[in-house]
Design an enzyme around this catalytic site. Sequence first.
Site, mmCIF file in Angstrom:
data_model
loop_
_atom_site.group_PDB
_atom_site.id
_atom_site.type_symbol
_atom_site.label_atom_id
_atom_site.label_comp_id
_atom_site.label_asym_id
_atom_site.label_seq_id
_atom_site.Cartn_x
_atom_site.Cartn_y
_atom_site.Cartn_z
ATOM 1 N N ARG A 16 0.828 -1.204 0.000
ATOM 2 C CA ARG A 16 0.000 0.000 0.000
ATOM 3 C C ARG A 16 0.869 1.263 0.000
ATOM 4 N NH1 ARG A 16 -2.315 -3.859 -0.691
ATOM 5 N NH2 ARG A 16 -4.445 -4.453 -0.164
ATOM 6 N N GLU A 62 2.170 1.673 -3.391
ATOM 7 C CA GLU A 62 1.077 2.190 -4.222
ATOM 8 C C GLU A 62 0.908 3.704 -4.029
ATOM 9 O OE1 GLU A 62 -2.543 -0.247 -4.450
ATOM 10 O OE2 GLU A 62 -3.644 1.554 -3.871
ATOM 11 N N SER A 76 14.455 15.280 2.218
ATOM 12 C CA SER A 76 15.505 14.329 2.605
ATOM 13 C C SER A 76 14.945 13.057 3.238
ATOM 14 C CB SER A 76 16.460 14.988 3.605
ATOM 15 O OG SER A 76 17.491 14.090 3.949
#
Lengths: 149, 149, 149, 149, 149, 149, 149, 149, 149, 149
Positions: free
Chosen positions: B90, B93, B116
């Site tokens: 997830r 994704e 960063s």
Amino acid sequence: MISSREQVTQMILAAKVARGLKWSQVAEAVGLSKEWTTAACLGQMTLDKAQAEVVGGLFGLPDEAVAWLQIVPYKGSLPTAIPTDPLIYRWYELVNVYGTTIKELIHEEFGDGIMSAIDFSMDIQRQPDPKGDRVNVVLSGKFLPYKTY
Amino acid sequence: MISSREQVTQMILAAKVARGLKWSQVAEAVGLSKEWTTAACLGQMTLDKAQAEVVGGLFGLPDEAVAWLQIVPYKGSLPTAIPTDPLIYRWYELVNVYGTTIKELIHEEFGDGIMSAIDFSMDIQRQPDPKGDRVNVVLSGKFLPYKTY
Amino acid sequence: MISSREQVTQMILAAKVARGLKWSQVAEAVGLSKEWTTAACLGQMTLDKAQAEVVGGLFGLPDEAVAWLQIVPYKGSLPTAIPTDPLIYRWYELVNVYGTTIKELIHEEFGDGIMSAIDFSMDIQRQPDPKGDRVNVVLSGKFLPYKTY
Amino acid sequence: MISSREQVTQMILAAKVARGLKWSQVAEAVGLSKEWTTAACLGQMTLDKAQAEVVGGLFGLPDEAVAWLQIVPYKGSLPTAIPTDPLIYRWYELVNVYGTTIKELIHEEFGDGIMSAIDFSMDIQRQPDPKGDRVNVVLSGKFLPYKTY
Amino acid sequence: MISSREQVTQMILAAKVARGLKWSQVAEAVGLSKEWTTAACLGQMTLDKAQAEVVGGLFGLPDEAVAWLQIVPYKGSLPTAIPTDPLIYRWYELVNVYGTTIKELIHEEFGDGIMSAIDFSMDIQRQPDPKGDRVNVVLSGKFLPYKTY
Amino acid sequence: MISSREQVTQMILAAKVARGLKWSQVAEAVGLSKEWTTAACLGQMTLDKAQAEVVGGLFGLPDEAVAWLQIVPYKGSLPTAIPTDPLIYRWYELVNVYGTTIKELIHEEFGDGIMSAIDFSMDIQRQPDPKGDRVNVVLSGKFLPYKTY
Amino acid sequence: MISSREQVTQMILAAKVARGLKWSQVAEAVGLSKEWTTAACLGQMTLDKAQAEVVGGLFGLPDEAVAWLQIVPYKGSLPTAIPTDPLIYRWYELVNVYGTTIKELIHEEFGDGIMSAIDFSMDIQRQPDPKGDRVNVVLSGKFLPYKTY
Amino acid sequence: MISSREQVTQMILAAKVARGLKWSQVAEAVGLSKEWTTAACLGQMTLDKAQAEVVGGLFGLPDEAVAWLQIVPYKGSLPTAIPTDPLIYRWYELVNVYGTTIKELIHEEFGDGIMSAIDFSMDIQRQPDPKGDRVNVVLSGKFLPYKTY
Amino acid sequence: MISSREQVTQMILAAKVARGLKWSQVAEAVGLSKEWTTAACLGQMTLDKAQAEVVGGLFGLPDEAVAWLQIVPYKGSLPTAIPTDPLIYRWYELVNVYGTTIKELIHEEFGDGIMSAIDFSMDIQRQPDPKGDRVNVVLSGKFLPYKTY
Amino acid sequence: MISSREQVTQMILAAKVARGLKWSQVAEAVGLSKEWTTAACLGQMTLDKAQAEVVGGLFGLPDEAVAWLQIVPYKGSLPTAIPTDPLIYRWYELVNVYGTTIKELIHEEFGDGIMSAIDFSMDIQRQPDPKGDRVNVVLSGKFLPYKTY
């Protein structure tokens, strides 16, 4: 004739440069967050009729493009599985380096399940800092427990 | 003879199950956040001598393993470039669907540069919600502007 | 010393052959469906203490393995991204051939969102047929609409 | 000049948005299920002459496109081996997480062989549920035993 | 303890070299074709009890291995998706060079569908030829038409 | 201006649909097997002048295309290394499942070497069968022994 | 128990270092070229009984390993599809940079067909040169014309 | 407007077929070997002004293309990392099968270093042979020793 | 209408050949290093308004392209993950061969952290050498220590 | 029995931690730069007898390991083609972002050819800087012009 949402995204990107628009302006006009609105303009979310018409007006899109904005798109915004762009790669790196840590800590708190990427919101803000301003991102996803049956 | 940090991570995982420890307990003993401490125990961060000895004591590690905890590890915690585990996927994704959005919005606010992943911290919390509790994650990374030369 | 769930899965597979057990027997003893129980034994689901002890008893697992069954596993059961095994490949093929069709029809009925793979159940049955028995599979997943924010 | 079925799929998708058609309307006109009809329109199935003419009429396709609809297409509807679209990925995830489970249970019931992806049908329905409606999918595939020779 | 069919295949390969057996001898003892028998010994097919005992006797396998021979294996015999071995690569090359040709000709004769790789047999023979003997292979697979529904 | 054989293949495919030609008719006109002729039209074989002119005539190709048919093409007919089309995938699956078997049996009969994919022919026929017609394919390749030097 | 040729190659490499042998010495003892002999010792060629015994004697291999040397190996000597070792990569680069050139020139001279990698020999020599000695390699492969049928 | 060398290569290939030129004729006109000249025309080498004008004249290229021929190209002539074309694949196979052998023998003769692919030449010739003509290729690359520092 | 920075890069490359410009001239006009300026022209850096106008003037770009030069680009200049071009590959090889060495030495000197690729500069110079001139490259990147929290 | 250089690298890494050695100490003892010495110890360079014995003494290696240090290794130090470790990835990113820039500038200065990765040296130094110390790396590689023939 437009045959994919990607063509509409190209049109929006071209018009954005030509018209000098900002995503925050678009979001304000649409009346939603800058995160959701930008994702929608970049072909990752579905707009309703009113939203699509606002976007169409701002970017000067033809009716056919406005119709396409209301169609659920095939999602995924990256040209390669591992992103080459340094800003986006840093996020991939976070998932790679912290992936098992995130997994362990969510499971320790919630048990087996996932953090939803659908019932999800994201908020990106500048956090002033004397040692250099920071990007502060809040991710909020509903916890979904695995079903036992 | 131990010849890689990965072997130490295996030892820690085995001992954690055998001893029934929690990451939050380890973090408390180390005196740092649960996020950093877990990542360190999973082979992604470098511990100093005192931290390594605390971790070694909790997990019952041999001296050689305690020494390895103080060596900078080869980072990356995932067995495949695209993670198969649903919880971790997830996150992949999110990077894939929101990648270009995150890029656009950080650039709109800060100009060219990155957020960063090194001068970085993460905080994962349960956010109670009547419609189902949520996972709330705060990511904070210093903005680093591209240098012109 | 056991340092991963995968080792427990290997133990279960070896014991299953040696003891001649059937998954349906295991499911009956655990008191849940054969689909969930098998997935759990194959390292894809998390068992509670009682379930783990039943499974440990049936397969003659050591205490340490029983403890590992209660730890959330790193999921994903296939050795390659595109499965080589013909039975499993046919399912990959269905996703590949029917992928856009499934997407179109769920969106036509429900709007933008997904069919959950977490709040999900599966039922596999033999369907007698004079032209050759069929495998009948019912998949049930909660529809999760994309959140607008 | 049309030289691939993919061009016809593009035409159909463009016309569908322009004309505001629904797949269920197309299926009704063709006289077959919405699943087969959608797959056919998306370039995965072969239409006979009558079906192709109906589809051609609805979408306003030229004769050449109608001829192409009757040619067996090169199948596979996804741009990448691992789909990036969240809805389709969930199906890939099911195959990945449940792949070995499906294999074990079909073999336990039927012996060595596969569930056909050719002598196959699929039915997608909304299943009302007070806790949130569900997507209910029935897959039916003929069992094909491995031949011994 | 044996925990995968692959280990049994390793045992068979080691014993075959040590005992100097030929696949044709194994096939004769099993009472089936050399093609099916070899594939079964190499971990691609499932043996019944009698067949497994014959194979176990010829190769001197332990009872546990004989039990594993009766379990449906995870199929796929190649270490890489594109085979490096020259003999096997030539077959991959045939699929790559002639793939679309095979597709066109089977569809021209049979319509949409596939040639089964399950209801399938293969026969490999030496074909004497004054210009150099040839390998003659007959593949026979049932045609399976795509179902319309 | 035509700059690749692939463009000629596109022209042939478009003309084939437009003119309703069959590969067997083309083969008859060329005077060679349907397998070789189809492969040649699909850009995998080189035609001589006479053959190219016959093909050019049947498909109504311009002179430049006829010249290209006489140029040795860059071979390989598949868009992905692992084919997604079910009919072609079954052949890939055969190579994957039976690859080591084919290797063992050819070596057992012939010793070290390969079955040529160049001095090679293929014949595809319908084999009537009361339980469902079968696709019968005969592959004939010269055995080429590895040279010792 | 030895279950793969790769194990024999490991034994040979270990013994070669331990005994300080040179490939040219091995080749002389075997009575064939250093190129073929080295490839054979590295698991790419099949030795006959006499050759295998010579190699077994030189490297002090057990009888089982000598038997394995006479079994046709699964070929391919590289751990990755694109080699990382600089010396071997330069050869991959030659194929990549000069690939289409080699193809064009062999076809210009011989017509459609290939240069055999089976009926093939290779000779590697030092070529003294005042500007720096050169590696001179002669490759000789039989031309195999594509068969028309 | 030409924006890549690849476009020039396409022009050359198209013109070569249209004008019926041979690479050996081009090489003669340029005054260099057929190997270097062909590689240059296929976009892998840089031509000087005189050479580019000769090539431009032979193929009827516009001035802009002649200018591009003098720009160092982005090298690499193959569409996939593992070539599908049988002639070129055989060379990849040689590198794969003989890779470690070539490495061992060059190191045995020269010590650590590489055979240059830059200070390199190649010569391809027909070698008449009563058992079938052979392709004879001589590769000559300067040995470059690894620098110690 | 321009819809990506890549189109602008194509325009610049085409104009550079047509106008015979050198990167050092462009850098001088822009007033920055040749390294940064070239990277910017090749689509990897963001120009400010003044810089973009200088570049636009030199290459004769339309206003829309000049606007695009001021938009942060999606970075990454290579068509494949492992570069095929020999000059660029040598750099990839350095990272592959020396990767762990660079890591060890930076950590030995600085502790855990990275060398920034953002707060970074590069200088490429010819270093005359009687044994052959050398390319001398100085890379300077700020050390960024991992944050403990 | 040691059968690969990688095993020796593992021994060195284990001993380095156990003995608390620094690469700079090893380099001093060997009498060469820290860059070359570290690369050699990590399995990327070949040591002569004297160097190998020094290294063997420092790390307490057995004679067999000392012999292996003198064998040219199979080079490449990274477990994946795209490195996951953040420090090493930054170098990959530099090659990806600056790859075409480096190419353009070396060609502008030297013409067609490469910067050698073999006749090459690297020097890594801390560069004090009030805004944060920097890693300063000097790379020096001989320019090798492409040969015309």
